[in-house]
Design a protein around this motif. Structure first.
Motif, short mmCIF file in Angstrom:
data_model
loop_
_atom_site.label_atom_id
_atom_site.label_comp_id
_atom_site.label_asym_id
_atom_site.label_seq_id
_atom_site.Cartn_x
_atom_site.Cartn_y
_atom_site.Cartn_z
N GLY A 48 4.79 -17.33 5.25
CA GLY A 48 5.61 -16.82 6.34
C GLY A 48 5.28 -15.40 6.75
N HIS A 49 4.88 -14.56 5.78
CA HIS A 49 4.57 -13.16 6.07
C HIS A 49 3.16 -12.97 6.65
CE1 HIS A 49 2.79 -13.75 2.10
NE2 HIS A 49 1.96 -12.79 2.43
N ALA A 50 2.32 -14.01 6.61
CA ALA A 50 0.95 -13.91 7.13
C ALA A 50 0.99 -13.67 8.63
CB ALA A 50 0.18 -15.20 6.82
N ILE A 51 -0.07 -13.08 9.15
CA ILE A 51 -0.15 -12.78 10.58
C ILE A 51 -0.67 -14.00 11.33
CG2 ILE A 51 -1.23 -11.30 12.34
CD1 ILE A 51 0.94 -9.94 10.52
N ALA A 52 0.17 -14.52 12.24
CA ALA A 52 -0.21 -15.66 13.07
C ALA A 52 -0.98 -15.20 14.31
CB ALA A 52 1.03 -16.43 13.50
N HIS A 53 -0.67 -13.99 14.78
CA HIS A 53 -1.38 -13.43 15.92
C HIS A 53 -1.17 -11.93 15.93
CE1 HIS A 53 -3.12 -12.92 19.87
NE2 HIS A 53 -2.03 -12.30 20.27
N GLY A 54 -2.28 -11.22 16.05
CA GLY A 54 -2.23 -9.77 16.17
C GLY A 54 -3.14 -9.33 17.28
N MET A 55 -2.75 -8.27 17.97
CA MET A 55 -3.54 -7.77 19.09
C MET A 55 -3.50 -6.25 19.10
SD MET A 55 -5.23 -8.92 21.73
CE MET A 55 -6.08 -8.04 23.02
N LEU A 56 -4.69 -5.65 19.11
CA LEU A 56 -4.82 -4.21 19.26
C LEU A 56 -5.28 -3.95 20.68
CD1 LEU A 56 -4.91 -1.28 18.29
CD2 LEU A 56 -7.24 -1.73 17.45
N LEU A 57 -4.42 -3.30 21.45
CA LEU A 57 -4.75 -2.91 22.82
C LEU A 57 -5.12 -1.44 22.79
CD1 LEU A 57 -1.75 -4.74 24.48
CD2 LEU A 57 -4.11 -5.53 24.35
N ALA A 58 -6.41 -1.16 22.85
CA ALA A 58 -6.91 0.19 22.65
C ALA A 58 -8.24 0.35 23.39
CB ALA A 58 -7.12 0.41 21.14
N ALA A 68 -5.44 -19.96 8.63
CA ALA A 68 -4.57 -20.99 8.06
C ALA A 68 -5.32 -21.69 6.92
CB ALA A 68 -4.19 -22.00 9.13
N THR A 69 -4.61 -22.40 6.11
CA THR A 69 -5.21 -23.14 5.00
C THR A 69 -6.35 -24.01 5.52
OG1 THR A 69 -3.08 -23.16 3.90
CG2 THR A 69 -4.72 -24.72 3.11
N GLY A 70 -7.53 -23.86 4.93
CA GLY A 70 -8.68 -24.66 5.30
C GLY A 70 -9.52 -24.11 6.44
N GLN A 71 -9.04 -23.05 7.11
CA GLN A 71 -9.79 -22.45 8.21
C GLN A 71 -10.85 -21.49 7.69
OE1 GLN A 71 -7.11 -20.27 10.77
NE2 GLN A 71 -7.63 -21.53 12.54
N GLN A 72 -11.95 -21.38 8.43
CA GLN A 72 -13.00 -20.41 8.10
C GLN A 72 -12.52 -19.00 8.40
OE1 GLN A 72 -16.04 -20.90 6.73
NE2 GLN A 72 -15.64 -23.09 6.55
N THR A 73 -13.05 -18.02 7.66
CA THR A 73 -12.76 -16.61 7.92
C THR A 73 -14.01 -15.93 8.45
OG1 THR A 73 -13.22 -16.02 5.63
CG2 THR A 73 -10.93 -16.51 6.19
N VAL A 74 -13.81 -14.76 9.02
CA VAL A 74 -14.88 -14.03 9.68
C VAL A 74 -16.02 -13.67 8.72
CG1 VAL A 74 -13.82 -11.72 9.40
CG2 VAL A 74 -15.39 -12.15 11.28
N ARG A 75 -17.24 -13.88 9.20
CA ARG A 75 -18.47 -13.44 8.53
C ARG A 75 -19.41 -12.99 9.62
NH1 ARG A 75 -17.36 -18.06 5.86
NH2 ARG A 75 -18.84 -19.27 7.07
N MET A 76 -19.96 -11.80 9.49
CA MET A 76 -20.87 -11.28 10.51
C MET A 76 -22.31 -11.47 10.03
SD MET A 76 -19.10 -9.89 13.13
CE MET A 76 -20.23 -8.77 13.89
N GLU A 77 -23.04 -12.32 10.71
CA GLU A 77 -24.46 -12.52 10.43
C GLU A 77 -25.18 -12.62 11.76
OE1 GLU A 77 -25.16 -15.84 7.85
OE2 GLU A 77 -23.63 -15.21 6.43
N GLY A 78 -26.16 -11.76 11.95
CA GLY A 78 -26.93 -11.82 13.19
C GLY A 78 -26.18 -11.34 14.41
N ALA A 79 -25.11 -10.58 14.22
CA ALA A 79 -24.34 -10.05 15.34
C ALA A 79 -23.78 -8.68 14.97
CB ALA A 79 -23.19 -10.99 15.68
N MET A 80 -23.62 -7.85 15.99
CA MET A 80 -23.01 -6.53 15.82
C MET A 80 -22.04 -6.31 16.97
SD MET A 80 -26.19 -4.05 14.78
CE MET A 80 -27.47 -4.84 15.75
#
Length: 135
Positions: A48-58, A68-80
């Motif tokens: 419940g405390h996990a972030i479902a959506h966050g937005m930085l307007l800057a 979410a459970t079973g979802q991939q997380t961010v990995r940066m390869e070949g991109a900047m």
């Protein structure tokens, strides 16, 4: 009539660190940070405390959530994420230094043989940044 296409905003899936990561970026880039929890969105596919959506307007906008459970997380390869010439030199130098805290400097922000200054850093959350400016 002139139309300007909106710039894409990168949306990141974090491994349970979205609040920490997006707050880190807000501390660097300023702006307004809005966070919504799984509980607020009535989601049951994560804590419940996990972030479902966050937005930085800057000046550098980012969005993201905790994966979410079973979802991939961010990995940066070949991109900047490029911030070449996006702000004054002193601002870019400050951003580079702050992104480097707890991260890895891949290439120091310094003058290059072609006359411009640039450098690369992988921040503590795994994002690879290319930052630079012309003199």
């Amino acid at each position: 009539m002139t139309h300007t296409a909106p710039a894409p905003v990168i949306y990141l899936s974090f491994p349970g660190t979205a609040r920490e990561a997006l707050t880190f970026y807000a501390d660097i880039f300023g702006g307004e940070l809005v966070l919504h929890t799984y509980e607020e969105f009535s989601r049951t596919d994560g804590p419940g405390h996990a972030i479902a959506h966050g937005m930085l307007l800057a000046p550098v906008s980012l969005a993201g959530s905790d994966a979410a459970t079973g979802q991939q997380t961010v990995r940066m390869e070949g991109a900047m994420l490029s911030l070449l010439g996006t702000a004054d030199a002193d601002v870019l130098e400050e951003w580079f230094a702050k992104l480097a805290v707890g991260g890895t400097v891949v290439d120091p922000l310094a003058e290059k043989p072609w006359g411009a200054c640039d450098g690369q850093v992988i921040d503590r959350h795994g994002l690879h940044w290319l930052i630079g400016y012309e003199h």
